[in-house]
Design a protein around this motif. Structure first.
Motif, PDB file in Angstrom:
ATOM      1  N   ALA A  33       0.796  -1.240   0.000  1.00  0.00           N
ATOM      2  CA  ALA A  33       0.000   0.000   0.000  1.00  0.00           C
ATOM      3  C   ALA A  33       0.823   1.281   0.000  1.00  0.00           C
ATOM      4  CB  ALA A  33      -0.951  -0.017   1.194  1.00  0.00           C
ATOM      5  N   LEU A  34       2.019   1.227   0.559  1.00  0.00           N
ATOM      6  CA  LEU A  34       2.829   2.457   0.611  1.00  0.00           C
ATOM      7  C   LEU A  34       3.472   2.781  -0.735  1.00  0.00           C
ATOM      8  CD1 LEU A  34       4.875   2.380   3.933  1.00  0.00           C
ATOM      9  CD2 LEU A  34       3.238   4.116   3.239  1.00  0.00           C
ATOM     10  N   TYR A  35       3.628   1.786  -1.576  1.00  0.00           N
ATOM     11  CA  TYR A  35       4.483   1.988  -2.754  1.00  0.00           C
ATOM     12  C   TYR A  35       3.830   1.717  -4.106  1.00  0.00           C
ATOM     13  CZ  TYR A  35       7.878   2.057   0.992  1.00  0.00           C
ATOM     14  OH  TYR A  35       8.540   2.368   2.135  1.00  0.00           O
ATOM     15  N   LEU A  36       2.723   0.969  -4.123  1.00  0.00           N
ATOM     16  CA  LEU A  36       2.143   0.595  -5.422  1.00  0.00           C
ATOM     17  C   LEU A  36       0.803   1.291  -5.653  1.00  0.00           C
ATOM     18  CD1 LEU A  36       2.865  -3.246  -5.635  1.00  0.00           C
ATOM     19  CD2 LEU A  36       4.353  -1.341  -6.228  1.00  0.00           C
ATOM     20  N   ASP A  37       0.403   1.337  -6.924  1.00  0.00           N
ATOM     21  CA  ASP A  37      -0.879   1.909  -7.305  1.00  0.00           C
ATOM     22  C   ASP A  37      -1.996   0.999  -6.784  1.00  0.00           C
ATOM     23  OD1 ASP A  37      -3.004   3.112  -8.524  1.00  0.00           O
ATOM     24  OD2 ASP A  37      -2.116   3.148 -10.524  1.00  0.00           O
ATOM     25  N   LEU A  38      -2.952   1.581  -6.056  1.00  0.00           N
ATOM     26  CA  LEU A  38      -4.022   0.777  -5.449  1.00  0.00           C
ATOM     27  C   LEU A  38      -5.341   0.914  -6.206  1.00  0.00           C
ATOM     28  CD1 LEU A  38      -3.305   1.502  -1.667  1.00  0.00           C
ATOM     29  CD2 LEU A  38      -2.626  -0.506  -2.982  1.00  0.00           C
ATOM     30  N   ASP A  39      -5.288   1.414  -7.423  1.00  0.00           N
ATOM     31  CA  ASP A  39      -6.495   1.584  -8.237  1.00  0.00           C
ATOM     32  C   ASP A  39      -7.107   0.195  -8.519  1.00  0.00           C
ATOM     33  OD1 ASP A  39      -8.221   1.750 -10.509  1.00  0.00           O
ATOM     34  OD2 ASP A  39      -7.335   3.695 -11.000  1.00  0.00           O
ATOM     35  N   VAL A  40      -8.292  -0.045  -7.940  1.00  0.00           N
ATOM     36  CA  VAL A  40      -8.874  -1.393  -8.035  1.00  0.00           C
ATOM     37  C   VAL A  40      -9.296  -1.739  -9.464  1.00  0.00           C
ATOM     38  CG1 VAL A  40      -9.597  -1.481  -5.623  1.00  0.00           C
ATOM     39  CG2 VAL A  40     -11.174  -0.543  -7.334  1.00  0.00           C
ATOM     40  N   GLU A  41      -9.609  -0.728 -10.252  1.00  0.00           N
ATOM     41  CA  GLU A  41      -9.987  -0.994 -11.647  1.00  0.00           C
ATOM     42  C   GLU A  41      -8.770  -1.428 -12.442  1.00  0.00           C
ATOM     43  OE1 GLU A  41     -12.933  -1.313 -12.584  1.00  0.00           O
ATOM     44  OE2 GLU A  41     -13.795  -0.537 -10.742  1.00  0.00           O
ATOM     45  N   LYS A  42      -7.664  -0.731 -12.221  1.00  0.00           N
ATOM     46  CA  LYS A  42      -6.438  -1.105 -12.952  1.00  0.00           C
ATOM     47  C   LYS A  42      -5.974  -2.502 -12.529  1.00  0.00           C
ATOM     48  CE  LYS A  42      -4.574   3.522 -13.669  1.00  0.00           C
ATOM     49  NZ  LYS A  42      -3.634   4.444 -13.016  1.00  0.00           N
ATOM     50  N   LEU A  43      -6.102  -2.791 -11.228  1.00  0.00           N
ATOM     51  CA  LEU A  43      -5.663  -4.103 -10.748  1.00  0.00           C
ATOM     52  C   LEU A  43      -6.607  -5.205 -11.211  1.00  0.00           C
ATOM     53  CD1 LEU A  43      -4.587  -3.146  -7.109  1.00  0.00           C
ATOM     54  CD2 LEU A  43      -3.068  -4.029  -8.888  1.00  0.00           C
ATOM     55  N   GLY A  44      -7.875  -4.863 -11.352  1.00  0.00           N
ATOM     56  CA  GLY A  44      -8.870  -5.838 -11.815  1.00  0.00           C
ATOM     57  C   GLY A  44      -9.329  -6.799 -10.735  1.00  0.00           C
ATOM     58  N   ILE A  45      -9.263  -6.357  -9.464  1.00  0.00           N
ATOM     59  CA  ILE A  45      -9.629  -7.272  -8.367  1.00  0.00           C
ATOM     60  C   ILE A  45     -11.038  -6.943  -7.841  1.00  0.00           C
ATOM     61  CG2 ILE A  45      -7.346  -8.005  -7.587  1.00  0.00           C
ATOM     62  CD1 ILE A  45      -8.897  -5.137  -5.912  1.00  0.00           C
ATOM     63  N   ASP A  46     -11.590  -7.886  -7.043  1.00  0.00           N
ATOM     64  CA  ASP A  46     -12.937  -7.690  -6.490  1.00  0.00           C
ATOM     65  C   ASP A  46     -12.901  -7.361  -5.002  1.00  0.00           C
ATOM     66  OD1 ASP A  46     -14.310  -8.574  -8.932  1.00  0.00           O
ATOM     67  OD2 ASP A  46     -13.362 -10.492  -8.444  1.00  0.00           O
TER      68      ASP A  46
END
Ligand code: PLP
Length: 424
Positions: free
Chosen positions: A193-206
């Motif tokens: 969480a401190l270093y990566l993009d947490l955009d759930v759409e980009k990650l594609g997770i539920d």
């Protein structure tokens, strides 16, 4: 040493982080004068509710989701439990198969253990020797009985970053082909969480787990993103807050601190990642240059910028940890007998590391207070401590009935002999 100096030589940011002073300031009023219960209708409660909603807005703007898609919990362990137990139980009529990677946090593994007793079958998605999951392996495991897949975004031992987007793509195609909404895809993003993009759409997770105390926020507050439409049941029952999924009075100062910490992390992550990575690389290079027989267990490139996990051969991780502690340097070990557990790290075992590699493993995780001075201090003391410990180490490994005295030194760098690959 004063407090800030303690932080300077603290290399265990993956365990927990100190509170950011800006976060503390944001929380302060909500311990005292603004102590209202956010569920109450009168003015004091209303102000607490407004503060909670404002915090939620901050969080969902980082995650690129809607406010009704995020719930607060008391810890990431609880979020992981809710994701696994809640989704499995809600979808048990559609299937009984759950797939998790073999580098998941104990919160996920233990929840799956509980589900086994309820008739679920748990399948392990194994990482390769480099620590990464091959999406092709997930393709082979998926079937119409699968209701949930859970893979960490980055694990807490090596910081290796999993190919979440690619795995999400495999799941999406499977769903489309079979015309069903299952399986859902959960990721534990606590360390990332401190270093990566947490955009759930980009990650594609539920579903996605986050924890406040790993990102310079307060302890005792965490959260779970749950995509709208996901079938999930509560694991805590009571008066019902936020769709009855997590009852219990909201931790208002905690929520405010968590949101503030996440907002700061999101703004500062690019700059801080670059700074930390330089220091991390300097530390890794310095260790490899000054100490013979060291193996890097983290992935060389797909790794969180603050992680180094190394095995320093011929010595015990615990002994090294204690000697470093005497110098005010705090690290962690995946070796057998650390403070919390009596088992060596299952994550290092998942990499296929032999016994003596795991035994001598040390995890450095850097953070905001790490400076050039911190790295120089470690590089000054670590080699001399390792030298001392190696001199007194007979390396009497008792494996089965075989007593091996000093032997492994001859094999390091080559293939590990079969008698050292015994069951750990
Ligand atoms: N998930 C991961 C990847 C972690 O590293 C941790 C803590 O170490 C947790 C979950 C559990 O976090 P918490 O302490 O908030 O329960």
């Amino acid at each position: 040493m004063n407090d800030r100096q303690v932080e300077k030589f603290y290399f265990d940011y993956a365990s927990t982080t100190p509170l950011d002073p800006r976060v503390f300031e944001a929380m302060r009023p909500y311990f005292m004068e603004e102590f209202g219960n956010a569920s109450n209708l009168y003015e004091l409660g209303h102000r607490a509710r407004q503060a909670v909603e404002k915090s939620l807005d901050k969080i969902v703007s980082v995650l690129n989701c809607k406010s009704e898609e995020f719930i607060f919990t008391g810890s990431a362990t609880e979020s992981d439990n809710l994701a696994i137990l809640g989704v499995a139980r809600a979808n048990k009529d559609s299937g009984n198969k759950i797939i998790i990677s073999n580098v998941e946090h104990k919160g996920i593994i233990a929840a799956c253990g509980a589900l086994k007793e309820e008739g679920f079958e748990i399948y392990e998605l194994k990482v390769k020797e480099n620590g990464l999951i091959n999406p092709e392996d997930l393709k082979k495991l998926l079937d119409k009985e699968t209701v949930l897949v859970s893979v960490t975004l980055a694990d807490n031992e090596t910081g290796t970053i999993q190919p979440i987007k690619e795995l999400a793509e495999v799941i999406k195609k499977f769903r489309q082909k079979n015309n069903r909404p299952l399986p859902y895809f959960h990721t534990d993003a606590v360390q990332a969480a401190l270093y990566l993009d947490l955009d759930v759409e980009k990650l594609g997770i539920d579903l996605m787990t986050l924890s406040s105390h790993k990102i310079y926020g307060p302890k005792g507050i965490a959260g779970l993103y749950i995509r709208k439409g996901t079938d999930i049941k509560p694991i805590i029952f009571g008066g019902g807050v936020r769709n009855k999924l997590r009852s219990g009075t909201e931790n208002v100062p905690g929520i405010i601190g968590f949101a503030e910490a996440l907002g700061i992390a999101s703004k500062e992550k690019d700059k801080e990642s670059e700074r930390i990575k330089k220091l991390r690389d300097k530390l890794q290079k310095g260790i490899l240059k000054s100490i013979p027989k060291v193996v890097v267990n983290s992935h060389p490139t797909r790794r969180l910028p603050n992680f180094i996990n190394v095995s320093i051969l011929d010595i015990e991780g615990e002994a090294l940890l204690l000697h470093l502690s005497e110098k005010g340097i705090y690290v962690n070990t995946g070796s057998a007998c650390n403070a919390e557990k009596l088992e060596p790290s299952h994550i290092l075992k998942a990499l296929g590391l032999p016994y003596e590699y795991i035994h001598g493993s040390i995890r450095f995780t850097l953070g905001k207070s790490t400076t050039e001075e911190s790295i120089n201090y470690v590089l000054k003391h670590l080699p001399e401590i390792v030298y001392k410990l190696r001199r007194i180490s007979p390396l009497n490994l008792d494996i089965g009935n075989k007593k091996i005295i000093s032997q492994p030194r001859a094999f390091i760098g080559g293939k590990t002999p079969h008698f050292l690959r015994g069951k750990i």
